[in-house]
Design an enzyme around this catalytic site. Structure first.
Site, mmCIF file in Angstrom:
data_model
loop_
_atom_site.group_PDB
_atom_site.id
_atom_site.type_symbol
_atom_site.label_atom_id
_atom_site.label_comp_id
_atom_site.label_asym_id
_atom_site.label_seq_id
_atom_site.Cartn_x
_atom_site.Cartn_y
_atom_site.Cartn_z
ATOM 1 N N PHE A 1 45.613 46.427 38.634
ATOM 2 C CA PHE A 1 45.062 47.078 39.818
ATOM 3 C C PHE A 1 45.444 46.368 41.130
ATOM 4 O O PHE A 1 46.153 46.923 41.987
ATOM 5 C CB PHE A 1 43.540 47.156 39.659
ATOM 6 C CG PHE A 1 42.753 47.507 40.884
ATOM 7 C CD1 PHE A 1 43.134 48.549 41.716
ATOM 8 C CD2 PHE A 1 41.597 46.799 41.189
ATOM 9 C CE1 PHE A 1 42.390 48.876 42.841
ATOM 10 C CE2 PHE A 1 40.839 47.119 42.298
ATOM 11 C CZ PHE A 1 41.241 48.148 43.134
ATOM 12 N N LYS B 1 52.164 41.105 30.907
ATOM 13 C CA LYS B 1 52.072 41.266 29.449
ATOM 14 C C LYS B 1 51.832 42.719 29.039
ATOM 15 O O LYS B 1 52.019 43.089 27.889
ATOM 16 C CB LYS B 1 50.949 40.375 28.919
ATOM 17 C CG LYS B 1 50.879 40.261 27.401
ATOM 18 C CD LYS B 1 49.752 39.304 27.010
ATOM 19 C CE LYS B 1 49.631 39.201 25.500
ATOM 20 N NZ LYS B 1 48.523 38.272 25.118
ATOM 21 N N THR C 1 48.856 44.362 28.906
ATOM 22 C CA THR C 1 47.686 44.543 28.056
ATOM 23 C C THR C 1 47.086 45.921 28.343
ATOM 24 O O THR C 1 47.640 46.703 29.113
ATOM 25 C CB THR C 1 46.646 43.451 28.341
ATOM 26 O OG1 THR C 1 46.221 43.552 29.710
ATOM 27 C CG2 THR C 1 47.214 42.072 28.067
ATOM 28 N N GLU D 1 42.454 38.107 32.452
ATOM 29 C CA GLU D 1 41.452 38.961 31.808
ATOM 30 C C GLU D 1 40.235 38.933 32.725
ATOM 31 O O GLU D 1 39.773 37.855 33.114
ATOM 32 C CB GLU D 1 41.088 38.425 30.424
ATOM 33 C CG GLU D 1 42.220 38.469 29.419
ATOM 34 C CD GLU D 1 42.495 39.873 28.900
ATOM 35 O OE1 GLU D 1 41.647 40.774 29.121
ATOM 36 O OE2 GLU D 1 43.550 40.079 28.291
ATOM 37 N N THR E 1 37.935 34.565 41.998
ATOM 38 C CA THR E 1 36.819 35.499 42.165
ATOM 39 C C THR E 1 35.585 34.788 42.692
ATOM 40 O O THR E 1 35.387 33.584 42.445
ATOM 41 C CB THR E 1 36.472 36.149 40.814
ATOM 42 O OG1 THR E 1 35.260 36.902 40.919
ATOM 43 C CG2 THR E 1 36.283 35.103 39.718
ATOM 44 N N ASP E 2 34.733 35.534 43.386
ATOM 45 C CA ASP E 2 33.460 34.976 43.845
ATOM 46 C C ASP E 2 32.527 34.650 42.684
ATOM 47 O O ASP E 2 31.575 33.878 42.840
ATOM 48 C CB ASP E 2 32.770 35.922 44.838
ATOM 49 C CG ASP E 2 32.447 37.301 44.268
ATOM 50 O OD1 ASP E 2 32.744 37.566 43.087
ATOM 51 O OD2 ASP E 2 31.915 38.131 45.036
ATOM 52 N N GLU E 3 32.797 35.194 41.509
ATOM 53 C CA GLU E 3 31.901 34.989 40.363
ATOM 54 C C GLU E 3 31.861 33.544 39.890
ATOM 55 O O GLU E 3 30.944 33.146 39.161
ATOM 56 C CB GLU E 3 32.272 35.925 39.215
ATOM 57 C CG GLU E 3 32.092 37.385 39.575
ATOM 58 C CD GLU E 3 32.284 38.331 38.397
ATOM 59 O OE1 GLU E 3 31.750 38.030 37.311
ATOM 60 O OE2 GLU E 3 32.959 39.352 38.564
ATOM 61 N N TYR F 1 33.807 35.032 31.327
ATOM 62 C CA TYR F 1 34.878 35.379 32.266
ATOM 63 C C TYR F 1 34.885 34.444 33.460
ATOM 64 O O TYR F 1 35.904 33.813 33.784
ATOM 65 C CB TYR F 1 34.736 36.830 32.741
ATOM 66 C CG TYR F 1 35.456 37.094 34.043
ATOM 67 C CD1 TYR F 1 36.834 36.914 34.137
ATOM 68 C CD2 TYR F 1 34.764 37.477 35.194
ATOM 69 C CE1 TYR F 1 37.503 37.124 35.350
ATOM 70 C CE2 TYR F 1 35.416 37.689 36.393
ATOM 71 C CZ TYR F 1 36.788 37.506 36.462
ATOM 72 O OH TYR F 1 37.439 37.702 37.654
ATOM 73 N N LYS G 1 37.617 31.523 34.811
ATOM 74 C CA LYS G 1 38.232 31.525 36.139
ATOM 75 C C LYS G 1 37.914 30.220 36.886
ATOM 76 O O LYS G 1 38.775 29.672 37.581
ATOM 77 C CB LYS G 1 37.764 32.726 36.953
ATOM 78 C CG LYS G 1 38.323 34.059 36.477
ATOM 79 C CD LYS G 1 39.840 34.139 36.568
ATOM 80 C CE LYS G 1 40.338 34.184 37.991
ATOM 81 N NZ LYS G 1 41.831 34.363 38.037
ATOM 82 N N ARG H 1 26.230 43.463 45.141
ATOM 83 C CA ARG H 1 27.634 43.069 45.225
ATOM 84 C C ARG H 1 28.161 43.392 46.623
ATOM 85 O O ARG H 1 27.723 44.354 47.260
ATOM 86 C CB ARG H 1 28.480 43.803 44.179
ATOM 87 C CG ARG H 1 28.058 43.534 42.723
ATOM 88 C CD ARG H 1 28.310 42.104 42.319
ATOM 89 N NE ARG H 1 27.948 41.828 40.938
ATOM 90 C CZ ARG H 1 26.801 41.282 40.553
ATOM 91 N NH1 ARG H 1 25.868 40.998 41.462
ATOM 92 N NH2 ARG H 1 26.570 41.030 39.282
ATOM 93 N N ASN I 1 23.345 47.971 43.184
ATOM 94 C CA ASN I 1 24.007 48.948 42.316
ATOM 95 C C ASN I 1 23.362 50.329 42.428
ATOM 96 O O ASN I 1 24.047 51.349 42.277
ATOM 97 C CB ASN I 1 24.000 48.465 40.870
ATOM 98 C CG ASN I 1 24.973 47.315 40.640
ATOM 99 O OD1 ASN I 1 25.853 47.061 41.470
ATOM 100 N ND2 ASN I 1 24.814 46.610 39.536
ATOM 101 N N HIS J 1 23.360 38.641 33.533
ATOM 102 C CA HIS J 1 23.826 39.422 34.672
ATOM 103 C C HIS J 1 23.483 38.716 35.990
ATOM 104 O O HIS J 1 22.309 38.537 36.336
ATOM 105 C CB HIS J 1 23.170 40.807 34.627
ATOM 106 C CG HIS J 1 23.885 41.835 35.450
ATOM 107 N ND1 HIS J 1 23.494 43.153 35.482
ATOM 108 C CD2 HIS J 1 24.957 41.751 36.261
ATOM 109 C CE1 HIS J 1 24.305 43.834 36.270
ATOM 110 N NE2 HIS J 1 25.196 42.991 36.767
#
Length: 332
Positions: A16, A43, A45, A91, A132-134, A156, A160, A220, A255, A282
């Site tokens: 993306f 790759k 995927t 990923e 990422t901010d995560e 994930y 990262k 978010r 959300n 979460h």
């Protein structure tokens, strides 16, 4: 970069965000990179799609290599002759990482290390590591500056965070020109339909229900992919070695608020919403402070969320042939 017409290796650019960066770069969207040659290493995927690169695949500055960033021999073959690396390959779906983290560790940690090792050996930099901010975890109020500690909560985001630290260690230990970016949630065209915005849009276009996690109050910050990629181009052009740059969009929504806007944009009602069990671990809220990239590099988001979301819904409505096979294959 060493040449006026640099050669850039872009990993994961059939996905993306990477594909948007490459399409924009090769069609003149980043004047400072005019004339650059691009090699895409991907790759392919489940989330990689060569169709994402169709608009530029026949341009003279484009080449594609099908392969894995964790394949050291392949990376050693591909990397020499390039002047920079922009590393998108990852990923990235939290739900998949909860079900099984091995692929995330292999790609995000081992793959990043493989690229860094090769970049050091062959003297290729700057190395832009897209994160990422995560990695910061969850924040109930305020916003994270780049100096805040990393407290990832999902497999994930932990993978990262590990890759961020490995990348920065190559700058501090070896002097490699590494620059890390950490963005908020992206949206826009060509996003794989497992992510919340394209999943909700395509479900609503198909007359299906949309799954809203928990109480729907997780927050978010939304960033259009075009703004994200423009910020990465600025970091590549003007960023400082060893620095981290947060990239925000400036639109924080729960959300539930996001769902309400998507329902309105798709002509649906709350009857189409199905509350589902919350995701494990979460994170409640993400929010990055992007003062640094604004003041140092002149970044500000240009796509207002209302316009960007309307354009995104229209794109998915007009491009069913792109996403319907993907949803069928992924059983979404």
């Amino acid at each position: 970069m060493s040449r006026s017409t640099p050669a850039i290796l872009v990993t994961g650019a059939a996905g993306f965000v990477g594909s948007h960066f490459v399409r924009t770069l090769l069609t003149g969207g980043y004047p400072s990179l005019a004339g650059a040659r691009v090699t895409v290493l991907d790759k392919l995927t489940y989330a990689g799609n060569l169709a994402n690169l169709d608009p530029v695949r026949d341009l003279p500055g484009f080449s594609f290599v099908h392969g894995d960033i964790a394949d050291a021999a392949l990376v050693d073959e591909v990397l020499p002759g390039h002047d920079a690396v922009v590393h998108f390959a990852a990923e990235s779906h939290v739900d998949r990482s909860i079900k099984g983290a091995a692929d995330f560790v292999m790609t995000n940690v081992v793959g990043t290390h493989t690229l860094l090792d090769a970049a050091l050996r062959h003297g290729v930099s700057p190395f832009i590591h897209v994160s990422t901010d995560e990695v910061y975890g969850s924040i109930l109020e305020g916003s994270w500056p780049e100096t805040d500690p990393l407290q990832p909560n999902s497999p994930y985001s932990a993978s990262k965070a590990a890759s961020d630290l490995i990348a920065l260690s190559y700058h501090r230990t070896h002097g490699l020109d590494v620059r890390v970016t950490r963005c908020s949630n992206n949206y826009g065209p060509y996003q794989f339909p497992e992510k919340v915005i394209p999943l909700f849009i395509t479900n609503l276009l198909e007359g299906k229900k949309v799954p809203l996690y928990g109480d729907g109050l997780n927050v978010r910050d939304w960033l259009h992919v075009d703004d994200h990629c423009r910020a990465i181009a600025l970091v590549l052009e003007k960023g400082r070695p060893g620095e981290i740059y947060n990239i925000g969009g400036g639109t924080e929504l729960t959300n539930k608020e996001l769902t309400d806007r998507l329902l309105a944009a798709c002509g649906a009602t709350w009857d189409s919403v199905e509350y589902v069990e919350d995701r494990k671990g979460h994170d409640r809220r993400y929010s990055v402070d992007w003062t640094k990239i604004r003041e140092e590099l002149g970044y500000t988001p240009q796509r207002d969320f209302e316009t960007g979301l309307a354009e995104t819904v229209a794109w998915y409505r007009e491009n069913r042939a792109w996403w319907e096979p993907l949803k069928k294959r992924a059983a979404l």
